[in-house]
Design an enzyme around this catalytic site. Structure first.
Site, mmCIF file in Angstrom:
data_model
loop_
_atom_site.group_PDB
_atom_site.id
_atom_site.type_symbol
_atom_site.label_atom_id
_atom_site.label_comp_id
_atom_site.label_asym_id
_atom_site.label_seq_id
_atom_site.Cartn_x
_atom_site.Cartn_y
_atom_site.Cartn_z
ATOM 1 N NE ARG A 223 3.839 -3.651 -0.658
ATOM 2 C CZ ARG A 223 4.449 -3.559 0.241
ATOM 3 N NH1 ARG A 223 3.886 -2.835 1.484
ATOM 4 N NH2 ARG A 223 5.938 -3.527 -0.078
ATOM 5 C CG HIS B 290 8.962 -7.350 -0.439
ATOM 6 N ND1 HIS B 290 8.745 -6.669 -1.701
ATOM 7 C CD2 HIS B 290 8.784 -7.012 0.430
ATOM 8 C CE1 HIS B 290 8.495 -5.067 -1.129
ATOM 9 N NE2 HIS B 290 8.452 -5.623 0.303
ATOM 10 C CD GLN C 86 12.762 -4.725 2.148
ATOM 11 O OE1 GLN C 86 12.474 -3.850 1.763
ATOM 12 N NE2 GLN C 86 14.591 -3.938 2.417
ATOM 13 C CG ASP D 151 8.803 -9.547 8.253
ATOM 14 O OD1 ASP D 151 9.230 -8.099 7.867
ATOM 15 O OD2 ASP D 151 8.487 -9.606 6.806
ATOM 16 C CB CYS E 183 11.568 -6.064 4.625
ATOM 17 S SG CYS E 183 10.972 -6.244 5.385
ATOM 18 N NE ARG F 43 12.233 -1.733 -1.606
ATOM 19 C CZ ARG F 43 10.862 -2.192 -1.551
ATOM 20 N NH1 ARG F 43 10.717 -2.280 0.321
ATOM 21 N NH2 ARG F 43 10.012 -2.076 -1.970
HETATM 22 N N1 NVA Z 1 5.955 -9.603 5.734
HETATM 23 C C1 NVA Z 1 5.773 -8.137 5.725
HETATM 24 C C2 NVA Z 1 6.659 -7.848 4.980
HETATM 25 C C3 NVA Z 1 6.253 -5.687 4.147
HETATM 26 C C4 NVA Z 1 6.813 -4.974 3.983
HETATM 27 C C5 NVA Z 1 4.497 -8.517 5.060
HETATM 28 O O1 NVA Z 1 4.388 -9.212 3.967
HETATM 29 O O2 NVA Z 1 3.690 -7.972 5.664
HETATM 30 N N1 CP Z 2 9.471 -2.594 3.016
HETATM 31 C C1 CP Z 2 8.673 -2.698 2.686
HETATM 32 O O1 CP Z 2 8.048 -2.926 2.195
HETATM 33 O O2 CP Z 2 7.516 -0.666 2.780
HETATM 34 P P1 CP Z 2 6.168 -1.555 2.551
HETATM 35 O O3 CP Z 2 5.883 -1.938 2.760
HETATM 36 O O4 CP Z 2 6.396 0.606 3.316
HETATM 37 O O5 CP Z 2 6.648 -0.435 1.168
#
Ligand code: NVA
Ligand code: CP
Length: 315
Positions: A113, A140, A143, A235, A275, A303
């Site tokens: 990540r 992502h 997800q 989101d 998500c 997930r």
């Molecule tokens: N769009 C959000 C998704 C988190 C799972 C982010 O990147 O923070």
């Molecule tokens: N939806 C998602 O990726 O959640 P986290 O940021 O908690 O991993």
């Protein structure tokens, strides 16, 4: 529409990395969704990944991705290692290339990540083991796969459905566009003009949509997007890395809140998806996210199941 259990057993995945949804074929996506649903129904653990180790590098926070990948490895007989970039030499300037080469000698796969998508591409290009994208600024994919699984569980089909994505043209918007177009879901995105999805990704999705006979609509009108939708997705308005802009963004995104007034335009049996983590009172009201149309916790659970399918397929 989904492949049979026998086909799933015989086929497996041929791909090495999972960096974007676009990098998967429709068959591979259907295979993963089917395998995940099958494992979820059976409620049994396996030994497929006995002796295997997954390294998990996090440069951003996570609850779902971290815990579900680790649990998925354990449930399949393997092991996962949490690697914070702060503790790795990566955080002190060791190159991505060297880190990829070194970790490839120790573990059987890496989940990352991070921020810029190019970083994970560089890592994958120098790793000899499968690399899985656990979220970048622009994608992502794991997800979006869990979202497809959730949609299939509730709607029993993909083709012909309409998904409305409301809010920021971010990583989720990109991966959902790619996912919908692959499996035959029409997608309508309503975003403020200033926060539309990336133009290159959109162009790529639109050309794929033409070939697949799927509609991709971009609008700044949330009502137009939600009209007759089977699924409404939103989101956060400020993703990880955008925190400093959070205040400023609110004025652009306020008209994009998913609330009862907006959801009235959807089909009566619409699903609400997010998500998570969510900000109740911002992108979605409490009555919607905690209401009868919401499937956000199934989505979060899925997930785990889709990660088991991905790990089995890649490792
Ligand atoms: N769009 C959000 C998704 C988190 C799972 C982010 O990147 O923070
Ligand atoms: N939806 C998602 O990726 O959640 P986290 O940021 O908690 O991993």
């Amino acid at each position: 529409m989904l492949p049979s259990a026998k086909q799933v057993e015989n086929k497996g995945l041929v791909k090495k990395d999972l960096l974007t949804i676009d990098g998967l074929s429709k068959d591979e996506i259907l295979f993963l969704v089917h395998d995940a649903i099958r494992m979820k129904k059976r409620k049994q653990y396996g030994h497929e990944l006995e002796g295997k180790t997954l390294g998990m590098i996090f440069e951003k926070s996570s609850t779902r991705t971290r815990v579900s990948f680790e649990a998925a490895m354990i449930q399949l007989g393997g092991h996962a290692m949490f690697l914070s970039s702060r503790d790795l030499q990566l955080g002190r300037g060791e190159s991505i290339e060297d880190t990829a080469k070194v970790l490839s000698r120790y573990v059987d796969g890496v989940m990352i990540r991070t921020f810029e998508h190019e970083k994970i591409e560089t890592f994958a290009n120098h790793a000899s083991i499968p690399v899985i994208n656990g979220l970048t600024d622009t994608h992502h994919p794991t997800q979006a796969l869990a979202d497809l699984m959730t949609i299939y569980e509730y709607k029993k089909t993909f083709s012909g459905l309409k998904l409305a994505y409301i809010g920021d043209g971010n990583n989720m918007a990109h991966s959902l566009m790619e996912a919908c177009v692959k499996v035959g879901i029409h997608i309508s995105l309503a975003c403020p003009e200033e926060y539309m999805p990336d133009t290159e990704i959109t162009a790529q999705v639109q050309s794929q949509a033409k070939i697949n006979g799927v509609e991709v609509q971009l609008t700044s009108d949330p009502v137009e997007a939600v009209e007759n939708a089977d699924i409404i997705v939103t989101d956060v308005w400020a993703s990880m890395g955008d925190e400093e802009e959070a205040e400023e963004r609110i004025k652009f995104f306020q008209p994009y809140q998913v609330n009862e007034r907006l959801c009235k335009y959807a089909k009566s049996d619409y699903l609400f998806m997010h998500c998570l983590p969510a900000h109740r009172g911002e992108e979605v009201t409490t009555d919607i996210i905690d209401g009868s149309h919401s499937v956000v916790f199934d989505e979060a659970e899925n997930r785990l199941h889709i990660h088991k399918a991905i790990l089995k397929g890649l490792l």
